[in-house]
Design an enzyme around this catalytic site. Structure first.
Site, PDB file in Angstrom:
ATOM      1  N   GLU A 192      -9.107   0.338   3.162  1.00 35.93           N
ATOM      2  CA  GLU A 192      -8.510  -0.075   1.889  1.00 35.93           C
ATOM      3  C   GLU A 192      -9.006   0.936   0.884  1.00 35.93           C
ATOM      4  O   GLU A 192     -10.197   0.983   0.568  1.00 35.93           O
ATOM      5  CB  GLU A 192      -8.940  -1.501   1.547  1.00 35.93           C
ATOM      6  CG  GLU A 192      -8.255  -2.072   0.320  1.00 35.93           C
ATOM      7  CD  GLU A 192      -9.089  -1.901  -0.929  1.00 35.93           C
ATOM      8  OE1 GLU A 192      -8.748  -1.003  -1.737  1.00 35.93           O
ATOM      9  OE2 GLU A 192     -10.063  -2.636  -1.097  1.00 35.93           O
ATOM     10  N   CYS A 250      -9.741  -1.003  -7.309  1.00 36.58           N
ATOM     11  CA  CYS A 250      -8.739  -0.325  -6.484  1.00 36.58           C
ATOM     12  C   CYS A 250      -7.344  -0.851  -6.768  1.00 36.58           C
ATOM     13  O   CYS A 250      -6.352  -0.191  -6.439  1.00 36.58           O
ATOM     14  CB  CYS A 250      -9.080  -0.473  -5.005  1.00 36.58           C
ATOM     15  SG  CYS A 250      -9.295  -2.185  -4.476  1.00 36.58           S
TER      16      CYS A 250
END
Length: 693
Positions: free
Chosen positions: A259, A298
């Site tokens: 990720e 993120c």
């Protein structure tokens, strides 16, 4: 004297004795040294083997439900001591709200997986995937897919921005799957992850070897990994690519999920003009994503994609909201809403990337790169030369096609504003990001939402459709939820963390198994038609969970269906559909030979045929699933039912459990009339009198 941050490996706390090299970790606001970090001398290979042996044994002895109960207990243990975590979190630069997202968010993941594991997984160690696949005409050879736990260790390599949530969102599904975890937090905030692990260790709840912590670097980690291990990485796309290229992943069978950073977008619809609720919600969300965790997320919005005619209004609204709502400073000072970045190194890197964006044509229209005045811990205002502070920055690109705007990420309170003329143009700009974790769309026009969503879905792991109807209840653009997929294609890493039970299955192997009904019943704990069925003369409803066995069965007497029964049911229920009431019309239907009995009449009669009416261990019928009507039943036909204990699931925290019964209705010719599953709640034990406790 500053102490070294401990690791927790092989069941004990470990610190380096006399390292020749180490890293200093400093308070993000003041620059004070918090701790030293070194793994020099740590037996990493031994820690991994401890997980594969001791950890696998201790978790393997537990069922999915037992692990789920422990996850809830972990959450309660952390909740009881979360004030300690909040105090440390402030040193990382996190405000109280930032800490809530990280700490309470992580605890919430534990609660969520505890509940989902007990609701959606069996109380066993093998998970069945999909229906039975018949492989022979006589039913003696079947196929099924099953999931079993990977035999290795789940290694976490985490980013600095969410030291608690980032660890727990990987730990929870791995633990539920029965796989031990080794956590490697990022050095700048690793002391908060260490405090979280310490609370869990001190709770005494952790199965031996199920959780280990390495505080510091692991340069030779991949040399010690092997088939059966899995690596979950969160960090930069470039680092993910280099790790993915390691032979352990390429040819050694080590699973690698990532990720990574992504250039997420938020699109303002053409209908969402200034003054509409969607415009206001868009601006609120954009500023929130710029300032929460100082933009170190993120999932933060990196590209604000707006109609050309709305650009100036968006800039003005963002400027006003930041001025009105954002107070930059030390999180320990009263009123501060945005803290510093995690370190001065991170501050310098963010400003360097902003410089690259400016060189490529980005003009700063909100904020400044000058050292900001901030609210200090004592409440005064001034510069903080040792603090990692950066003002919120919005850059405008006149050229929306600028490659830099779609590829350079300043991982801080920074967004770029790009304009578009048509919906197709907006979708193309989203796609230029090369794959994102999330994109949001602010519009109240369903047609526009559908067009954008269908165009951009392949480039995103998640989409948020934001409008006046969900603006208040929405969890927001940047909030991954444990029951939804967190991940994304392309640059975002291609992984799928979270996503409910999907994330659990990442830590398991799906295997196709072929065999007889008897063998598949033994392997899965689910009775398969054709396997042995037992009838000892005692009605299965008289048996508690302690007495009931898979395959216990009752075969009922037969009952004839008459035309009077069909008409009575039709008039009593109001279901006078022509197939039950009009002979000519029913005969003209290709599915029926003439008037037929209601399917629900047959199911109701079946209950009367198999039920044992007296009080006993069966507490309630709470459901019916997978009902299929196969063969029509005409007046004069007879039916009987076979009821077989198919699956037994005790509930870990209750005095009862669930029994799934295989129900089959047949006619006088042994033709299959209907199949379905009956769900009942049954006491675990009988009372001395044989009545339910």
């Amino acid at each position: 004297m500053t102490e070294y941050l401990p690791s927790y490996v092989q069941g004990a706390w470990w610190t380096p004795s006399s390292p020749t090299r180490s890293a200093e970790v400093r308070d993000a606001s003041t620059g004070d040294v918090v701790t030293l970090v070194s793994t020099e001398g740590l037996d990493l290979a031994g820690a991994l083997e401890h997980a594969r042996t001791v950890g696998q044994r201790s978790l393997g002895a537990l069922t999915f439900h037992q692990r789920g109960v422990l996850l809830k207990q972990f959450a309660l243990a952390l909740t009881a001591r979360k004030d300690e975590l909040y105090a440390l979190s402030a040193r990382t630069g996190a405000t109280k709200n930032d800490s809530w997202v990280d700490i309470d968010g992580g605890i919430g993941v534990l609660f969520s997986y505890s509940g989902k594991g007990r609701r959606e997984l069996p109380n066993s160690r093998v998970h069945v995937d999909g229906p039975v696949e018949p492989l022979s005409k006589d039913g003696s050879f079947l196929g099924r897919h099953v999931y079993t736990t990977l035999p290795g260790v789940a290694v976490q390599i985490n980013a600095f921005n969410f030291p608690v949530w980032g660890s727990l969102e990987k730990f929870a599904p791995a633990f539920l799957a029965g796989m031990p975890t080794l956590v490697k937090p990022a050095t700048p905030t690793g002391y908060l992850a260490e405090a979280m692990v310490r609370i869990l260790v001190e709770s005494g709840l952790l199965p031996e070897g199920s959780l280990q912590l390495v505080s510091g670097s692991v340069p030779d980690l991949f040399e010690h990994l092997r088939l059966g291990d899995i690596v979950g990485f969160t960090g930069s796309a470039s680092t993910a690519e280099s790790l993915k290229a390691h032979p352990a992943v390429q040819t050694g069978g080590v699973r690698f999920t990532a990720e990574t950073d992504s250039i997420n977008a938020s699109v303002l619809g053409t209908d969402a003009v200034e003054g509409t609720p969607e415009f206001d919600a868009y601006v609120r969300q954009l500023v929130t994503e710029m300032t929460t965790k100082a933009g170190q997320k993120c999932t933060a919005i990196r590209r604000a994609i707006v109609p050309t005619g709305s650009a100036d209004a968006v800039i003005s609204a963002v400027q006003a909201r930041i001025a009105d709502k954002t107070v930059l400073g030390d999180p320990r000072a009263e009123g501060v809403t945005m803290g510093p970045l995690a370190s001065t190194a991170q501050r310098d890197e963010v400003l360097r990337q902003v410089g690259r964006l400016q060189t490529a044509g980005g003009r700063i229209v909100v904020g400044t790169t000058d050292a900001p005045e901030v609210r200090l811990s004592d409440g005064s205002t001034g510069l903080s030369p040792d603090g990692a502070f950066v003002s919120p920055l919005l850059l405008r690109f006149d050229d929306a096609q600028s490659e830099a705007a779609h590829s350079i990420e300043a991982f801080g309170p920074v967004s770029s504003l790009l304009t578009y003329d048509t919906t197709a143009d907006a979708a193309a700009l989203v796609a230029r990001g090369g794959g994102s974790l999330v994109t949001s769309i602010a519009t109240h026009d369903p047609a526009q939402a559908v067009e954008l969503a269908t165009r951009i879905a392949p480039f995103n792991g998640r989409m948020l459709l934001l409008d006046r109807d969900d603006a208040r209840s929405s969890t927001g653009h940047g909030s991954p939820l444990p029951n939804l997929v967190h991940g994304g294609p392309g640059r975002a890493g291609g992984g799928e963390e979270l996503g409910g039970i999907r994330a659990v299955l990442h830590h398991m192997q799906r295997t196709a198994v072929q065999g007889s009904p008897e063998m598949l019943t033994a392997l899965t704990g689910v009775w398969h038609a054709g396997a042995a069925a037992h009838s000892d003369g005692r009605h299965p409803f008289r048996k508690s969970l302690a007495e009931l066995r898979i395959g216990d069965q009752i075969v009922s007497a037969s009952r004839e269906v008459t035309l009077a029964d069909i008409e009575t049911f039709a008039h009593f229920t109001g279901d006078t559909f022509y197939a039950h009431m009009d002979e000519a019309a029913a005969a003209a239907n290709p599915f029926f030979p003439g008037r037929v009995a209601h399917g629900y009449l047959l199911v109701s009669w079946a209950a009367g045929l198999f039920v044992d009416p007296e009080p006993g261990p069966v507490l309630a019928n709470y459901g019916l699933e997978n009902l299929r009507f196969i063969t029509p039943v005409s007046p004069g036909d007879t039916i009987r039912v076979e009821l077989t204990a198919k699956q037994i699931t005790p509930r870990e925290t209750d005095e009862y459990g669930e029994v799934r019964w295989d129900a089959v209705i047949r006619n006088q010719s042994e033709e299959l009339v209907a199949t379905y599953d009956v769900l009942t709640l049954v006491n675990k034990q009988q009372t001395p009198e044989g009545v339910a406790a």
